[in-house]
Each structure stands twice: as C-alpha cells, then as structure tokens.
Design a protein around this motif. Structure first.
Motif, PDB file in Angstrom:
ATOM      1  N   THR A 155      -8.985  47.964  25.407  1.00 42.66           N
ATOM      2  CA  THR A 155     -10.077  47.220  26.046  1.00 42.66           C
ATOM      3  C   THR A 155     -11.235  46.952  25.092  1.00 42.66           C
ATOM      4  OG1 THR A 155     -11.061  49.299  26.830  1.00 42.66           O
ATOM      5  CG2 THR A 155      -9.500  48.191  28.295  1.00 42.66           C
ATOM      6  N   PHE A 156     -11.081  47.342  23.843  1.00 43.05           N
ATOM      7  CA  PHE A 156     -12.128  47.159  22.825  1.00 43.05           C
ATOM      8  C   PHE A 156     -13.452  47.771  23.288  1.00 43.05           C
ATOM      9  CE2 PHE A 156      -9.155  43.610  22.437  1.00 43.05           C
ATOM     10  CZ  PHE A 156      -8.753  43.759  21.122  1.00 43.05           C
ATOM     11  N   CYS A 157     -13.356  48.972  23.833  1.00 45.36           N
ATOM     12  CA  CYS A 157     -14.529  49.677  24.345  1.00 45.36           C
ATOM     13  C   CYS A 157     -14.746  50.951  23.541  1.00 45.36           C
ATOM     14  CB  CYS A 157     -14.347  50.005  25.827  1.00 45.36           C
ATOM     15  SG  CYS A 157     -15.747  50.891  26.562  1.00 45.36           S
ATOM     16  N   LEU A 158     -15.974  51.130  23.033  1.00 47.63           N
ATOM     17  CA  LEU A 158     -16.311  52.319  22.250  1.00 47.63           C
ATOM     18  C   LEU A 158     -17.220  53.257  23.031  1.00 47.63           C
ATOM     19  CD1 LEU A 158     -16.934  50.709  18.738  1.00 47.63           C
ATOM     20  CD2 LEU A 158     -14.866  51.812  19.585  1.00 47.63           C
ATOM     21  N   ASP A 159     -17.272  53.105  24.338  1.00 47.14           N
ATOM     22  CA  ASP A 159     -18.098  53.962  25.188  1.00 47.14           C
ATOM     23  C   ASP A 159     -17.254  55.084  25.763  1.00 47.14           C
ATOM     24  OD1 ASP A 159     -20.244  52.288  24.727  1.00 47.14           O
ATOM     25  OD2 ASP A 159     -19.780  51.024  26.457  1.00 47.14           O
ATOM     26  N   LYS A 160     -17.930  56.084  26.297  1.00 46.12           N
ATOM     27  CA  LYS A 160     -17.224  57.212  26.920  1.00 46.12           C
ATOM     28  C   LYS A 160     -16.448  56.787  28.159  1.00 46.12           C
ATOM     29  CE  LYS A 160     -20.273  60.878  25.228  1.00 46.12           C
ATOM     30  NZ  LYS A 160     -21.166  61.999  25.593  1.00 46.12           N
ATOM     31  N   ASP A 161     -16.789  55.621  28.698  1.00 47.70           N
ATOM     32  CA  ASP A 161     -16.053  55.126  29.866  1.00 47.70           C
ATOM     33  C   ASP A 161     -14.590  54.864  29.528  1.00 47.70           C
ATOM     34  OD1 ASP A 161     -18.428  55.210  31.239  1.00 47.70           O
ATOM     35  OD2 ASP A 161     -18.884  53.077  30.941  1.00 47.70           O
ATOM     36  N   ALA A 162     -14.293  54.675  28.237  1.00 46.09           N
ATOM     37  CA  ALA A 162     -12.918  54.405  27.827  1.00 46.09           C
ATOM     38  C   ALA A 162     -12.102  55.682  27.675  1.00 46.09           C
ATOM     39  CB  ALA A 162     -12.917  53.627  26.512  1.00 46.09           C
ATOM     40  N   LEU A 163     -12.729  56.836  27.853  1.00 43.56           N
ATOM     41  CA  LEU A 163     -12.038  58.113  27.705  1.00 43.56           C
ATOM     42  C   LEU A 163     -11.766  58.739  29.067  1.00 43.56           C
ATOM     43  CD1 LEU A 163     -14.171  59.572  24.761  1.00 43.56           C
ATOM     44  CD2 LEU A 163     -12.018  58.298  24.602  1.00 43.56           C
ATOM     45  N   ARG A 164     -10.688  59.454  29.137  1.00 41.48           N
ATOM     46  CA  ARG A 164     -10.324  60.155  30.369  1.00 41.48           C
ATOM     47  C   ARG A 164     -10.198  61.640  30.068  1.00 41.48           C
ATOM     48  NH1 ARG A 164     -11.613  55.939  31.965  1.00 41.48           N
ATOM     49  NH2 ARG A 164     -10.536  54.474  33.356  1.00 41.48           N
ATOM     50  N   ASP A 165     -10.756  62.454  30.957  1.00 37.64           N
ATOM     51  CA  ASP A 165     -10.628  63.902  30.789  1.00 37.64           C
ATOM     52  C   ASP A 165      -9.245  64.382  31.207  1.00 37.64           C
ATOM     53  OD1 ASP A 165     -13.217  64.206  29.808  1.00 37.64           O
ATOM     54  OD2 ASP A 165     -14.070  64.399  31.824  1.00 37.64           O
ATOM     55  N   GLU A 166      -8.588  63.605  32.060  1.00 41.94           N
ATOM     56  CA  GLU A 166      -7.224  63.930  32.468  1.00 41.94           C
ATOM     57  C   GLU A 166      -6.248  63.008  31.731  1.00 41.94           C
ATOM     58  OE1 GLU A 166      -9.517  62.899  34.760  1.00 41.94           O
ATOM     59  OE2 GLU A 166     -10.241  64.925  35.220  1.00 41.94           O
ATOM     60  N   TYR A 167      -4.990  63.312  31.856  1.00 43.73           N
ATOM     61  CA  TYR A 167      -3.973  62.482  31.206  1.00 43.73           C
ATOM     62  C   TYR A 167      -4.048  61.056  31.745  1.00 43.73           C
ATOM     63  CZ  TYR A 167       0.485  60.822  29.434  1.00 43.73           C
ATOM     64  OH  TYR A 167       1.456  60.102  28.793  1.00 43.73           O
ATOM     65  N   ASP A 168      -4.063  60.099  30.844  1.00 46.91           N
ATOM     66  CA  ASP A 168      -4.185  58.689  31.211  1.00 46.91           C
ATOM     67  C   ASP A 168      -2.833  58.006  31.016  1.00 46.91           C
ATOM     68  OD1 ASP A 168      -5.015  56.159  31.784  1.00 46.91           O
ATOM     69  OD2 ASP A 168      -6.519  56.023  30.175  1.00 46.91           O
ATOM     70  N   ASP A 169      -2.204  57.579  32.145  1.00 46.80           N
ATOM     71  CA  ASP A 169      -0.892  56.932  32.019  1.00 46.80           C
ATOM     72  C   ASP A 169      -0.998  55.428  31.759  1.00 46.80           C
ATOM     73  OD1 ASP A 169      -1.726  55.939  34.447  1.00 46.80           O
ATOM     74  OD2 ASP A 169      -0.170  56.925  35.639  1.00 46.80           O
ATOM     75  N   LEU A 170      -2.211  54.908  31.732  1.00 41.77           N
ATOM     76  CA  LEU A 170      -2.470  53.499  31.394  1.00 41.77           C
ATOM     77  C   LEU A 170      -1.818  52.527  32.376  1.00 41.77           C
ATOM     78  CD1 LEU A 170      -1.818  53.716  27.523  1.00 41.77           C
ATOM     79  CD2 LEU A 170      -3.986  54.039  28.727  1.00 41.77           C
ATOM     80  N   SER A 171      -1.490  52.990  33.574  1.00 45.95           N
ATOM     81  CA  SER A 171      -0.758  52.157  34.529  1.00 45.95           C
ATOM     82  C   SER A 171      -1.582  50.995  35.060  1.00 45.95           C
ATOM     83  CB  SER A 171      -0.269  53.019  35.700  1.00 45.95           C
ATOM     84  OG  SER A 171      -1.367  53.664  36.338  1.00 45.95           O
ATOM     85  N   ASP A 172      -2.902  51.059  34.937  1.00 43.97           N
ATOM     86  CA  ASP A 172      -3.745  49.982  35.453  1.00 43.97           C
ATOM     87  C   ASP A 172      -4.040  48.896  34.414  1.00 43.97           C
ATOM     88  OD1 ASP A 172      -5.219  51.888  33.999  1.00 43.97           O
ATOM     89  OD2 ASP A 172      -7.100  51.197  34.881  1.00 43.97           O
ATOM     90  N   LEU A 173      -3.549  49.070  33.194  1.00 38.79           N
ATOM     91  CA  LEU A 173      -3.758  48.045  32.178  1.00 38.79           C
ATOM     92  C   LEU A 173      -2.809  46.875  32.399  1.00 38.79           C
ATOM     93  CD1 LEU A 173      -4.189  50.142  28.894  1.00 38.79           C
ATOM     94  CD2 LEU A 173      -5.946  49.351  30.490  1.00 38.79           C
ATOM     95  N   ASN A 174      -3.286  45.667  32.072  1.00 38.18           N
ATOM     96  CA  ASN A 174      -2.438  44.494  32.240  1.00 38.18           C
ATOM     97  C   ASN A 174      -1.506  44.332  31.039  1.00 38.18           C
ATOM     98  OD1 ASN A 174      -3.901  43.138  30.148  1.00 38.18           O
ATOM     99  ND2 ASN A 174      -5.466  42.555  31.640  1.00 38.18           N
TER     100      ASN A 174
END
Length: 221
Positions: A155-174
């Motif tokens: 998503t070209f995001c360098l903010d903490k919003d781009a990080l997940r504390d839990e495992y991220d399966d990326l299922s919501d990415l297009n």
C-alpha cells in the motif's frame, strides 16, 4: 597622479604674479612647485600603501578560505581513514542459519538491541542487515525492521497503520496490491538473504539440515 601633473596644476593655479609694494613681481611658482611635489609624493605613498593593504587582505582571505576547506574536508578524510579498518555490522556478523520465525521472534531483530535486522515479506523472512542505512532504527524504512512489511509495501504506507500486531494474512488486499507484494518478495530475494518462513499462529517451525541451508545460500550467491 604623477608628480609632473601635480606641478603643472599647481603652477597653473599660481601662474598670476603678485606685485610687491616696490614694484617687483614675485611669482609663487617656486614655492608652489615645491608644495605640489610634496602633495604628489604623499598621494603616491597613500596609493601605494592602499594597494599593499589590499594585497594583504586578499592573501589573508585566501589563506582563511584554504584553512576552512581543510577543516571541513581534511578532518572528514582523517575520520574516514581512522575507521577504514573497522567492519560494519553487516560484514562482521556471520551468515544466519536457516530457520522459521513467529511474529514475536521476528520482533527481536529490529536493529535496536540486536545488530541483525530481519523483516518479512509475503511470509518470507529476509536478513536486511547489510541495508541497515535503510532498515535500521534511523533509516527511512526502519518501521519495517523486525516486522511483517508486506502490507506497508503493498500500500506504499510507512505509517504504523500498515503494521499488524497479529499475523496478517493479507486477505483484504486487492489483486494489484498482492501482485505488488509478490514483486517486492522477488526483489528482496535477489538482494538479501532468505533465512526462513514467517509462521502462522499454531504452525510448527521446520527443521532445516545443514545441507538445505547451504543449498539455499548457494542459490542466493
């Protein structure tokens, strides 16, 4: 102004003769010529002294400029020479043996306490220590150190919003974002050492033999 010119001008100004009471005329040419000579000599002395002073100022400025350049660049060169024999963390650390990581284990390698820096992309963990100027604590992408950088890169995001504390399966990415993730994964494989997988919750780590570890490293070399 030349002395002769001074004599001419002074003589011209005093060319009118004054008659004394006895009828004799006295021209001030002699005294004027002498005064003109002194004035011309003084002017020449002042002019010569001004040129000398100007030369001294110019030489001083040149020397001052040279000194400042030496201070700025000479010391920097000395500093570089002094540290030339020191190894960077990337070259002094041994190559990491292949292993898998949980999110908690990955966070230990953010470059703050441990000089080794790891990050994950699309479920793969890479050793990016040699890119510490980018991924170290002070680097522009230091936010990804010790973390799963997949979402941020997609998503070209360098903010903490781009990080997940839990495992991220990326299922919501297009589809476009997932393609970007795969492209980033390939770029990291080409440039950095692949050291293992990022484990899903409850997933057991694989046991890698020395032969598998050597084989993977040889592929990257």
């Amino acid at each position: 102004m030349a002395a002769g010119d001074g004599d001419v001008k002074l003589s011209t100004l005093g060319s009118g003769s004054e008659s004394g009471s006895d009828g004799s005329s006295e021209s001030p040419g002699g005294a004027g010529a002498e005064g003109g000579g002194w004035a011309a000599a003084a002017l020449a002395l002042l002019t010569g002294g001004g040129e000398m002073l100007l030369n001294v100022v110019l030489v001083t400025l040149v020397l001052l400029g040279a000194y400042r350049l030496w201070v700025r660049w000479g010391r920097r060169g000395l500093g570089a020479g002094a540290g030339a024999g020191e190894e960077s963390p990337a070259t002094s650390l041994p190559r990491m043996k292949k292993r898998d990581f949980s999110l908690e284990q990955l966070r230990q390698y953010d470059g703050s306490l441990n000089p080794r820096i790891l990050l994950a992309v699309n479920g793969k963990v890479f050793d990016v220590t040699k890119g510490s100027k980018f991924y170290g604590p002070a680097g522009p992408y230091g936010i990804f150190a010790g973390r799963d950088a997949s979402r941020g890169l997609a998503t070209f995001c360098l903010d903490k919003d781009a990080l997940r504390d839990e495992y991220d399966d990326l299922s919501d990415l297009n589809a476009v974002q997932m393609e970007s993730v795969r492209e980033w994964e390939m770029q990291f494989k080409e440039k950095y050492d692949y050291v293992g997988r990022l484990l899903k919750p409850g997933e057991e780590p694989s046991e890698y033999t020395d032969e598998e570890d050597t084989k993977d490293h040889n592929k990257q070399d």
